[in-house]
Write a protein that holds these residues in place. Structure first.
Motif, PDB file in Angstrom:
ATOM      1  N   HIS A 103      45.550  38.950  38.749  1.00  0.00           N
ATOM      2  CA  HIS A 103      44.597  38.701  37.821  1.00  0.00           C
ATOM      3  C   HIS A 103      44.581  39.219  36.472  1.00  0.00           C
ATOM      4  CE1 HIS A 103      41.013  36.677  35.977  1.00  0.00           C
ATOM      5  NE2 HIS A 103      40.386  37.816  35.946  1.00  0.00           N
ATOM      6  N   GLU A 104      44.777  40.597  36.498  1.00  0.00           N
ATOM      7  CA  GLU A 104      44.735  41.644  35.495  1.00  0.00           C
ATOM      8  C   GLU A 104      45.845  41.246  34.689  1.00  0.00           C
ATOM      9  OE1 GLU A 104      44.158  45.383  37.276  1.00  0.00           O
ATOM     10  OE2 GLU A 104      42.070  45.113  37.537  1.00  0.00           O
ATOM     11  N   LYS A 105      46.917  41.150  35.301  1.00  0.00           N
ATOM     12  CA  LYS A 105      48.376  40.922  34.849  1.00  0.00           C
ATOM     13  C   LYS A 105      48.660  39.448  34.335  1.00  0.00           C
ATOM     14  CE  LYS A 105      49.619  45.046  35.195  1.00  0.00           C
ATOM     15  NZ  LYS A 105      49.737  46.051  33.818  1.00  0.00           N
ATOM     16  N   SER A 106      47.354  38.777  34.287  1.00  0.00           N
ATOM     17  CA  SER A 106      47.537  37.150  33.678  1.00  0.00           C
ATOM     18  C   SER A 106      48.358  36.233  34.556  1.00  0.00           C
ATOM     19  CB  SER A 106      47.863  37.161  32.276  1.00  0.00           C
ATOM     20  OG  SER A 106      46.992  37.998  31.456  1.00  0.00           O
ATOM     21  N   LYS A 107      48.463  36.719  35.890  1.00  0.00           N
ATOM     22  CA  LYS A 107      49.255  35.776  36.808  1.00  0.00           C
ATOM     23  C   LYS A 107      48.234  35.036  37.464  1.00  0.00           C
ATOM     24  CE  LYS A 107      53.353  36.883  37.837  1.00  0.00           C
ATOM     25  NZ  LYS A 107      54.618  37.197  38.599  1.00  0.00           N
ATOM     26  N   GLU A 110      49.215  32.778  40.751  1.00  0.00           N
ATOM     27  CA  GLU A 110      49.454  33.832  41.789  1.00  0.00           C
ATOM     28  C   GLU A 110      48.137  34.697  42.640  1.00  0.00           C
ATOM     29  OE1 GLU A 110      50.892  33.736  39.167  1.00  0.00           O
ATOM     30  OE2 GLU A 110      53.206  33.509  39.315  1.00  0.00           O
ATOM     31  N   ALA A 111      47.253  34.903  41.722  1.00  0.00           N
ATOM     32  CA  ALA A 111      46.221  35.621  42.199  1.00  0.00           C
ATOM     33  C   ALA A 111      45.433  34.486  42.809  1.00  0.00           C
ATOM     34  CB  ALA A 111      45.275  36.114  41.021  1.00  0.00           C
ATOM     35  N   LYS A 112      45.166  33.308  42.733  1.00  0.00           N
ATOM     36  CA  LYS A 112      44.546  32.692  43.302  1.00  0.00           C
ATOM     37  C   LYS A 112      45.112  31.985  44.625  1.00  0.00           C
ATOM     38  CE  LYS A 112      43.991  29.665  39.550  1.00  0.00           C
ATOM     39  NZ  LYS A 112      43.785  28.694  38.634  1.00  0.00           N
ATOM     40  N   ALA A 113      46.304  31.892  44.417  1.00  0.00           N
ATOM     41  CA  ALA A 113      47.328  31.778  45.939  1.00  0.00           C
ATOM     42  C   ALA A 113      47.059  33.172  46.664  1.00  0.00           C
ATOM     43  CB  ALA A 113      48.763  31.585  45.543  1.00  0.00           C
ATOM     44  N   ALA A 114      46.875  34.228  46.393  1.00  0.00           N
ATOM     45  CA  ALA A 114      46.807  35.186  47.192  1.00  0.00           C
ATOM     46  C   ALA A 114      45.514  35.266  47.775  1.00  0.00           C
ATOM     47  CB  ALA A 114      46.892  36.486  46.521  1.00  0.00           C
ATOM     48  N   LEU A 115      44.362  34.901  47.257  1.00  0.00           N
ATOM     49  CA  LEU A 115      42.909  34.694  47.700  1.00  0.00           C
ATOM     50  C   LEU A 115      42.811  33.488  48.706  1.00  0.00           C
ATOM     51  CD1 LEU A 115      40.984  35.498  44.160  1.00  0.00           C
ATOM     52  CD2 LEU A 115      41.346  37.067  46.337  1.00  0.00           C
ATOM     53  N   ALA A 116      43.276  32.460  48.133  1.00  0.00           N
ATOM     54  CA  ALA A 116      43.350  31.187  48.991  1.00  0.00           C
ATOM     55  C   ALA A 116      43.823  31.298  50.660  1.00  0.00           C
ATOM     56  CB  ALA A 116      43.905  30.195  48.324  1.00  0.00           C
ATOM     57  N   TRP A 117      45.063  32.402  50.457  1.00  0.00           N
ATOM     58  CA  TRP A 117      45.681  32.935  51.663  1.00  0.00           C
ATOM     59  C   TRP A 117      44.815  33.525  52.477  1.00  0.00           C
ATOM     60  CZ3 TRP A 117      46.972  37.482  54.109  1.00  0.00           C
ATOM     61  CH2 TRP A 117      47.700  37.267  55.222  1.00  0.00           C
ATOM     62  N   VAL A 118      44.170  34.571  51.929  1.00  0.00           N
ATOM     63  CA  VAL A 118      43.059  35.108  52.426  1.00  0.00           C
ATOM     64  C   VAL A 118      41.681  34.437  53.188  1.00  0.00           C
ATOM     65  CG1 VAL A 118      41.412  37.356  52.434  1.00  0.00           C
ATOM     66  CG2 VAL A 118      43.617  37.341  51.281  1.00  0.00           C
ATOM     67  N   ALA A 119      41.581  33.536  52.283  1.00  0.00           N
ATOM     68  CA  ALA A 119      40.236  32.775  52.685  1.00  0.00           C
ATOM     69  C   ALA A 119      40.624  31.695  53.912  1.00  0.00           C
ATOM     70  CB  ALA A 119      39.818  31.840  51.511  1.00  0.00           C
ATOM     71  N   ASP A 120      41.762  31.548  53.869  1.00  0.00           N
ATOM     72  CA  ASP A 120      42.113  30.596  54.873  1.00  0.00           C
ATOM     73  C   ASP A 120      42.701  31.346  56.273  1.00  0.00           C
ATOM     74  OD1 ASP A 120      43.017  27.885  56.240  1.00  0.00           O
ATOM     75  OD2 ASP A 120      45.050  28.550  55.622  1.00  0.00           O
ATOM     76  N   LYS A 121      43.382  32.459  56.225  1.00  0.00           N
ATOM     77  CA  LYS A 121      44.250  33.234  57.290  1.00  0.00           C
ATOM     78  C   LYS A 121      43.552  34.288  57.760  1.00  0.00           C
ATOM     79  CE  LYS A 121      47.770  30.155  56.815  1.00  0.00           C
ATOM     80  NZ  LYS A 121      47.883  29.231  58.125  1.00  0.00           N
ATOM     81  N   LEU A 135      37.760  33.875  44.457  1.00  0.00           N
ATOM     82  CA  LEU A 135      38.802  32.428  44.111  1.00  0.00           C
ATOM     83  C   LEU A 135      37.529  31.691  43.451  1.00  0.00           C
ATOM     84  CD1 LEU A 135      41.110  31.078  44.201  1.00  0.00           C
ATOM     85  CD2 LEU A 135      40.649  29.909  46.334  1.00  0.00           C
ATOM     86  N   ALA A 136      36.592  31.632  43.639  1.00  0.00           N
ATOM     87  CA  ALA A 136      35.529  30.633  43.104  1.00  0.00           C
ATOM     88  C   ALA A 136      35.437  31.259  41.767  1.00  0.00           C
ATOM     89  CB  ALA A 136      34.139  30.425  43.824  1.00  0.00           C
ATOM     90  N   GLY A 137      35.238  32.564  41.445  1.00  0.00           N
ATOM     91  CA  GLY A 137      35.200  33.129  40.010  1.00  0.00           C
ATOM     92  C   GLY A 137      36.285  32.582  39.194  1.00  0.00           C
ATOM     93  N   LEU A 138      37.511  32.763  39.647  1.00  0.00           N
ATOM     94  CA  LEU A 138      38.929  32.429  38.998  1.00  0.00           C
ATOM     95  C   LEU A 138      38.749  30.954  38.675  1.00  0.00           C
ATOM     96  CD1 LEU A 138      41.523  34.640  40.619  1.00  0.00           C
ATOM     97  CD2 LEU A 138      40.087  35.049  38.627  1.00  0.00           C
ATOM     98  N   LEU A 139      38.470  30.063  39.524  1.00  0.00           N
ATOM     99  CA  LEU A 139      38.459  28.703  39.224  1.00  0.00           C
ATOM    100  C   LEU A 139      37.294  28.263  38.245  1.00  0.00           C
ATOM    101  CD1 LEU A 139      38.814  27.523  43.016  1.00  0.00           C
ATOM    102  CD2 LEU A 139      40.354  27.232  41.138  1.00  0.00           C
TER     103      LEU A 139
END
Length: 224
Positions: A103-107, A110-121, A135-139
């Motif tokens: 997120h800090e590097k403006s990706k 990719e940041a949301k995908a990483a968070l979604a993985w944690v939320a799901d897995k 993830l809600a904050g980024l959305l």
């Protein structure tokens, strides 16, 4: 006398023989099943410890590369960790660390995908809850308000319930739903203890901005 004892011993031996002829196979298979289950359990324990130890090495690598700001290495290590040790707590913690750097590097994707993985897995519900909040904050920052609210729906561990309510309030304010937002902030304020300190005061300020005295629980102005 000796003959009498021999007869008794023979009877006992015959009884034992008869017993084993009838029940021996069953007893043997039960013992095999019990010993097999024990061996499987100890093997699983060993495997889990080994997985955790190996995952911890990759977690440390992610941590070092996050500190160094090396996005490429963080992404490679995270992918490896998810592939080999995805069921470990270290993998979920590593993904949360990686998401922060991404997120800090403006990706953002990719940041949301990483968070979604944690939320799901993630196997730890606290890590899942943290990922959903972040993830809600980024959305929310992307103005994907409905998607953000989806992440904040459903149940949360007790300690995260006020945090989720506060975040829902933030999203609803941005949607212009001030009455609904006030209700969520009220839940958050009531759920936070005095030990929450500045965070509780911040939620109180949000309620004040909507014309509500959080301690009195009454309106000091119109919410519209």
């Amino acid at each position: 006398m000796a003959k009498h004892l021999d007869l008794e011993e023979q009877e006992q031996l015959d009884a034992i023989k008869h017993f084993w002829e009838r029940w021996g196979n069953l007893i043997t298979w039960v013992l095999i099943a019990v010993l097999g289950a024990y061996a499987a359990w100890t093997g699983w324990q060993y495997w889990e410890r080994r997985q955790g130890a190996l995952a911890s090495v990759l977690y440390e690598e992610i941590s070092r590369n996050v500190d160094a700001g090396d996005v490429a290495r963080v992404e490679r290590t995270l992918a490896d960790m998810k592939d080999k040790y995805g069921g470990t707590t270290y993998a979920a913690q590593g993904a949360l660390l990686a998401a922060k750097l991404l997120h800090e590097k403006s990706k953002s994707a990719e940041a949301k995908a990483a968070l979604a993985w944690v939320a799901d897995k993630a196997s730890d519900e606290g890590l899942q809850a943290s990922a959903r909040l972040r993830l809600a904050g980024l959305l929310m920052a992307d103005k994907a308000y409905d998607e953000a609210l989806k992440q904040l729906a459903g149940s949360f561990p007790a300690s995260f319930v006020p945090l989720a309510a506060d975040r829902r309030g933030d999203v609803l304010v941005l949607q212009g739903k001030r009455v609904e937002a006030a209700a969520e902030y009220g839940k958050a304020y009531q759920g936070l203890t005095a030990d929450s300190g500045d965070y509780r005061r911040l939620v109180g300020m949000k309620l004040n901005a909507l014309g509500i005295d959080p301690d009195a629980g009454t309106k000091s102005g119109a919410v519209s």
